[in-house]
Scaffold this active site. Structure first.
Site, PDB file in Angstrom:
ATOM      1  N   HIS A  58      -8.693 -35.387  44.712  1.00  0.00           N
ATOM      2  CA  HIS A  58      -7.943 -34.256  44.139  1.00  0.00           C
ATOM      3  C   HIS A  58      -8.747 -33.547  43.051  1.00  0.00           C
ATOM      4  O   HIS A  58      -8.702 -33.925  41.884  1.00  0.00           O
ATOM      5  CB  HIS A  58      -6.618 -34.781  43.568  1.00  0.00           C
ATOM      6  CG  HIS A  58      -5.656 -33.715  43.171  1.00  0.00           C
ATOM      7  ND1 HIS A  58      -4.290 -33.903  43.189  1.00  0.00           N
ATOM      8  CD2 HIS A  58      -5.833 -32.449  42.710  1.00  0.00           C
ATOM      9  CE1 HIS A  58      -3.682 -32.810  42.770  1.00  0.00           C
ATOM     10  NE2 HIS A  58      -4.602 -31.908  42.465  1.00  0.00           N
ATOM     11  N   HIS A  60     -10.140 -29.422  41.691  1.00  0.00           N
ATOM     12  CA  HIS A  60     -10.054 -27.958  41.822  1.00  0.00           C
ATOM     13  C   HIS A  60     -11.401 -27.384  41.397  1.00  0.00           C
ATOM     14  O   HIS A  60     -11.663 -27.230  40.209  1.00  0.00           O
ATOM     15  CB  HIS A  60      -8.963 -27.401  40.909  1.00  0.00           C
ATOM     16  CG  HIS A  60      -7.591 -27.920  41.223  1.00  0.00           C
ATOM     17  ND1 HIS A  60      -6.713 -27.247  42.036  1.00  0.00           N
ATOM     18  CD2 HIS A  60      -6.939 -29.043  40.843  1.00  0.00           C
ATOM     19  CE1 HIS A  60      -5.578 -27.928  42.135  1.00  0.00           C
ATOM     20  NE2 HIS A  60      -5.688 -29.029  41.414  1.00  0.00           N
ATOM     21  N   PHE A  61     -12.254 -27.103  42.361  1.00  0.00           N
ATOM     22  CA  PHE A  61     -13.582 -26.569  42.028  1.00  0.00           C
ATOM     23  C   PHE A  61     -13.596 -25.038  42.023  1.00  0.00           C
ATOM     24  O   PHE A  61     -14.640 -24.418  41.820  1.00  0.00           O
ATOM     25  CB  PHE A  61     -14.655 -27.162  42.950  1.00  0.00           C
ATOM     26  CG  PHE A  61     -15.123 -28.549  42.522  1.00  0.00           C
ATOM     27  CD1 PHE A  61     -14.565 -29.190  41.420  1.00  0.00           C
ATOM     28  CD2 PHE A  61     -16.123 -29.218  43.221  1.00  0.00           C
ATOM     29  CE1 PHE A  61     -14.990 -30.464  41.019  1.00  0.00           C
ATOM     30  CE2 PHE A  61     -16.565 -30.488  42.826  1.00  0.00           C
ATOM     31  CZ  PHE A  61     -15.998 -31.108  41.735  1.00  0.00           C
ATOM     32  N   HIS A 223      -0.672 -37.187  41.820  1.00  0.00           N
ATOM     33  CA  HIS A 223      -0.435 -37.273  40.364  1.00  0.00           C
ATOM     34  C   HIS A 223       0.980 -37.699  40.006  1.00  0.00           C
ATOM     35  O   HIS A 223       1.652 -37.040  39.224  1.00  0.00           O
ATOM     36  CB  HIS A 223      -0.868 -35.997  39.629  1.00  0.00           C
ATOM     37  CG  HIS A 223      -0.435 -34.677  40.217  1.00  0.00           C
ATOM     38  ND1 HIS A 223       0.852 -34.428  40.618  1.00  0.00           N
ATOM     39  CD2 HIS A 223      -1.128 -33.528  40.452  1.00  0.00           C
ATOM     40  CE1 HIS A 223       0.933 -33.196  41.077  1.00  0.00           C
ATOM     41  NE2 HIS A 223      -0.267 -32.630  40.992  1.00  0.00           N
ATOM     42  N   ASP A 291      -7.282 -34.823  39.584  1.00  0.00           N
ATOM     43  CA  ASP A 291      -6.695 -33.488  39.414  1.00  0.00           C
ATOM     44  C   ASP A 291      -7.568 -32.664  38.460  1.00  0.00           C
ATOM     45  O   ASP A 291      -7.058 -31.942  37.597  1.00  0.00           O
ATOM     46  CB  ASP A 291      -5.251 -33.558  38.905  1.00  0.00           C
ATOM     47  CG  ASP A 291      -4.506 -32.243  39.110  1.00  0.00           C
ATOM     48  OD1 ASP A 291      -5.079 -31.320  39.721  1.00  0.00           O
ATOM     49  OD2 ASP A 291      -3.359 -32.142  38.647  1.00  0.00           O
TER      50      ASP A 291
END
Ligand code: DOR
Ligand code: ZN
Length: 426
Positions: A58, A60-61, A223, A291
């Site tokens: 998990h 977020h790039f 999460h 996350d």
């Protein structure tokens, strides 16, 4: 060829000193106590542990469209420095990854820049079920039951049911949209960041997980952060992950760090944190996922209602967890399960999750005795900060090997020429 000498490797449940020979194909050729031929590159890993490279399911790039915060190069540098050799990237980019065509676009971006191995999720919308079914080689689909960064959210019960039973694994952001909106109304006009933990209180997550469990299907709760969720997840036999920030920080942190620790779901109470640790230890938690959600300082410096939710975490997960191992909060074997073995098994990632002959040579070398202070200045994410700045940890990542290439050594990226590969999902 690469030879890693004298490292401790988990062999049949025991850590034994071994040498690892990696072939030119990037796969582990042989593991032996002695007698291996030498190689062009040799690492003397005396005193260090060789862990199967961590797999973070998990992150977020932010590519495409939000690259002022992160991109595949900067995100993967941070991952490598943190001993994470595979990442699964979330779809809430701009545009969001909601069609096969957009997925293919993202594939090109990742292939050109990502230093670690990767997989790419699709995002669920009210109208893209058929697209999701058509996609090839994805870990699954991310479904937001409650809104967060970006505009991906599905609230229609019938549509949620269709996704949960569509044949894909569904990674669920479980927060109840209606409850959250009601709570938001109550706090209108207030601006203390501490209200975040109340607007998205435990009942918001609890209601969504309860709903998700009733609908059933091939779901994974990501999460998860509360005691109630853990009880439900255990009772229903659901799979879930927890983040390092929910394991190491509590809601009071909002008073100290303000919007920097505003994230969805929010930080919780001491009782919740203890319940998460119990669930980590007893196997209720399937994996640790970060996350990793970088936002810039200037965005976080805005008022409560304007500041975006999310914290970076891909570089700090292992150091924090290794420190926890040193403090005997869990064993190193358990950590390997949570950060590599289980993620590979749950998502059917081919040839990963183990250090064994024939597996991909994704290896994280760690020094369990070395101490280090986590610092904003050392963060390789484009956002350049961490909620753990100033934390002293014992247990550090010494090197990251991706497909047989040493790409990071002592926090420095050593090779940006070779790129990671898209992983293969069974
Ligand atoms: O805090 C969060 N940030 N939670 C999410 O669900 C999304 C993420 C982001 O993309 O910034
Ligand atoms: Zn997320």
């Amino acid at each position: 060829m690469l030879l890693i000498k004298n490292c401790k490797v988990l062999v049949n449940g025991e850590f034994l000193e071994r040498n690892i020979l990696v072939g030119d194909d990037g796969k582990i050729e042989k593991i032996a106590a002695s007698g291996l031929k030498t190689a062009d590159d040799v690492i003397d890993a005396t005193g260090k542990y060789a862990l199967p490279g961590a797999i973070d399911i998990h992150v977020h790039f932010r590519e495409p469209g939000i690259t002022q915060k992160e991109d595949f190069l900067t995100g993967s540098r941070a991952a490598a420095a943190g001993g994470v050799t595979t990442i699964l990237d979330m779809p809430n980019t701009k545009p969001a990854t909601t069609t096969v065509a957009l997925l293919e676009e993202k594939r090109k971006l990742a292939a050109a820049k990502c230093l670690v191995n990767y997989g790419l999720y699709m995002g669920a919308t009210a109208t893209n079920l058929e697209e999701v079914k058509k996609a090839i080689n994805i870990p699954g689909v991310k479904l937001y039951m409650g809104s967060t960064t970006g505009d991906l959210v599905v609230t229609d019960k019938e549509m949620i049911r269709k996704f949960f039973h569509c044949g894909r694994k569904v990674v669920v952001h479980a927060e109840d949209e209606e409850l959250m909106k009601k709570n938001s109304e109550m706090f209108k006009g207030q601006s203390d960041p501490s209200i975040h933990a109340k607007i998205r209180g435990n009942e918001v997550a609890g209601a969504a997980v309860r709903e998700a469990a009733i609908i059933g299907g091939n779901i994974h709760i990501t999460h998860s952060s509360t005691r109630e969720e853990m009880m439900l997840i255990k009772a229903k036999g659901l799979s879930c992950d927890v983040t390092p920030h929910h394991l190491f920080l509590m809601a009071e942190e909002l008073k100290k760090q303000g919007n920097y620790v505003k994230m969805n779901p929010p930080l919780r109470s001491k009782e919740d944190v203890e319940a998460l640790w119990d669930a980590v230890k007893d196997g209720t938690v399937s994996c640790i996922a970060t996350d990793h959600a970088p936002h810039l300082r200037e965005e976080k410096e805005q008022g409560y209602w304007e500041a975006p939710s999310g914290v970076p975490g891909v570089q700090t997960m292992l150091p924090l967890m290794l420190d926890a191992v040193n403090k005997k909060r869990l064993s190193l074997q358990q950590l390997i399960k949570l950060t590599s073995e289980n993620p590979a098994a749950m998502f059917g990632i081919k040839n990963k999750g183990k250090i064994a002959a024939g597996y991909d040579a994704d290896i994280t070398l760690v020094d369990m005795k070395e101490e280090k202070t986590i610092k904003n200045d050392d963060m390789l994410s484009k956002c350049g900060w961490t909620p753990f700045d100033g934390w002293k940890v014992k247990g550090v990542v010494a090197a990251a090997v991706v497909n047989g290439n040493v790409i990071c050594s002592n926090g420095e990226i050593t090779n940006e020429k070779v790129k990671g590969k898209e992983v293969i999902f069974a």
